[in-house]
Design a protein around this motif. Structure first.
Motif, PDB file in Angstrom:
ATOM      1  N   TYR A  38     -42.733 -30.498  50.422  1.00  0.00           N
ATOM      2  CA  TYR A  38     -43.857 -29.571  50.279  1.00  0.00           C
ATOM      3  C   TYR A  38     -43.526 -28.312  49.482  1.00  0.00           C
ATOM      4  N   SER A  48     -45.661 -20.582  49.386  1.00  0.00           N
ATOM      5  CA  SER A  48     -44.351 -21.225  49.379  1.00  0.00           C
ATOM      6  C   SER A  48     -43.233 -20.202  49.216  1.00  0.00           C
ATOM      7  N   TRP A 264     -49.168 -27.407  56.280  1.00  0.00           N
ATOM      8  CA  TRP A 264     -49.006 -28.245  55.096  1.00  0.00           C
ATOM      9  C   TRP A 264     -48.943 -29.726  55.470  1.00  0.00           C
ATOM     10  N   THR A 278     -53.839 -29.138  46.306  1.00  0.00           N
ATOM     11  CA  THR A 278     -52.738 -29.269  47.240  1.00  0.00           C
ATOM     12  C   THR A 278     -52.594 -28.010  48.078  1.00  0.00           C
ATOM     13  N   PHE A 279     -52.472 -28.174  49.409  1.00  0.00           N
ATOM     14  CA  PHE A 279     -52.315 -27.070  50.351  1.00  0.00           C
ATOM     15  C   PHE A 279     -53.498 -26.117  50.299  1.00  0.00           C
ATOM     16  N   GLU A 315     -54.345 -20.692  49.243  1.00  0.00           N
ATOM     17  CA  GLU A 315     -53.455 -21.561  49.985  1.00  0.00           C
ATOM     18  C   GLU A 315     -53.108 -20.942  51.321  1.00  0.00           C
TER      19      GLU A 315
END
Length: 316
Positions: A38, A48, A264, A278-279, A315
């Protein structure tokens, strides 16, 4: 301190250190594969980057806390600097954990700029208070001292506070009030979301419930952490002191990265036909039971949802 008390303290410290290293190492290893999937295999984002900070800075702090005091002999002159580093590091880690909570609240509150600005405006004084507290309590040799304790078989360093716990209690109150505010906003947002979903006969969004639950769990953790930090200033028995240090040296560093990974992982394993980013904030909604065509595509975007489809994806 008598020789017997020193030996008992050293044994407790070593046992707690081994337990802390084992817990942190185990947690790191069981989440490593998900981290690779991830984080390292995906384009980096703001969340992230926050994950990497709480993951590896927390890992560093946990190992330093576990090694200091007896498991590994560290000279007295070095120990004082390490204690200052640990205490400042705890404050920095707390700030990053709070930023994660603020960012998630911003996401579930329909990306409200008002909510973001209010929370950031209230958080800045908290950061200033934390810096001032660390300067006053942990950056002056007159407040605490590090002393070397020698036994027939070993020697180690321990610290002694020269002032009472009242200042630590007073400075922890604004922090707890801010966390209470975050929990209230998260709970209010969830209640509003549940009411809206019931009106259109849909289940509450999985991610909304998960994020609010994590806010409550983090609040309980932080409350316990603040209480134990204050207790450590008082003269308490060695077993209680060691167990409190074990909790403070492991729980925050385990929970924060695990919460991010859990969101996630849930998003990645959701059985959705359509996931836009994504996410992303969750755009997957349970279908109304009366519409068969929705059952073929359980992930739909609803204009009344808290996560508006026409807004920039944030996110979480």
């Amino acid at each position: 301190m008598s020789e017997e008390e020193a030996a008992t303290g050293l044994r407790w410290n070593n046992n707690v250190s081994v337990a802390a290293i084992a817990l942190i190492s185990y947690e790191y290893l069981i989440l490593l594969d998900k981290e690779v999937e991830y984080v390292w295999k995906r384009p980096w984002s703001f969340m992230s980057c926050l994950y990497l900070v709480v993951r590896y800075f927390g890992l560093f702090l946990a190992m330093v806390c576990a090694c200091w005091g007896g498991l590994m002999y560290i000279p007295e002159s070095v120990s004082y600097d390490l204690i200052v580093l640990i205490e400042w590091g705890f404050s920095v880690y707390f700030c990053f954990a709070e930023v994660i909570l603020i960012w998630r609240l911003y996401a579930i509150c329909n990306q409200s700029k008002l909510v973001l600005h209010v929370l950031v405006g209230l958080f800045v004084p908290i950061v200033a208070l934390s810096i001032g507290t660390d300067v006053y309590l942990y950056s002056r040799p007159s407040v605490f001292s590090v002393q070397e304790v020698m036994t027939p078989n070993a020697k180690y360093c321990t610290l002694y506070f020269k002032i009472g716990p009242m200042l630590a209690i007073y400075t922890s109150i604004p922090i707890m009030c801010f966390d209470i505010l975050l929990v209230i906003i998260a709970a209010f947002t969830l209640v509003k979301h549940v009411i809206e979903q019931r009106r259109i006969k849909m289940r509450p969004n999985t991610y909304m419930v998960m994020i609010v639950r994590y806010h409550i769990v983090y609040f309980a953790l932080n409350l316990t952490n603040q209480i134990l930090l204050v207790i450590l200033w008082a003269d308490i028995p060695t077993p209680a002191m060691s167990l409190a240090e074990l909790f403070n040296g492991t729980a925050p560093f385990i929970l924060a990265p695990r919460l991010i990974i859990s969101i996630w992982d849930t998003h990645a394993n959701e059985e959705c036909v359509h996931v836009s980013t994504t996410f992303a904030d969750c755009l997957c909604w349970t279908s109304p039971p009366d519409f068969e065509q929705h059952e073929m595509n359980p992930c739909v975007e609803h204009p009344e949802s808290t996560f508006s489809a026409d807004k920039e994806v944030v996110e979480v």
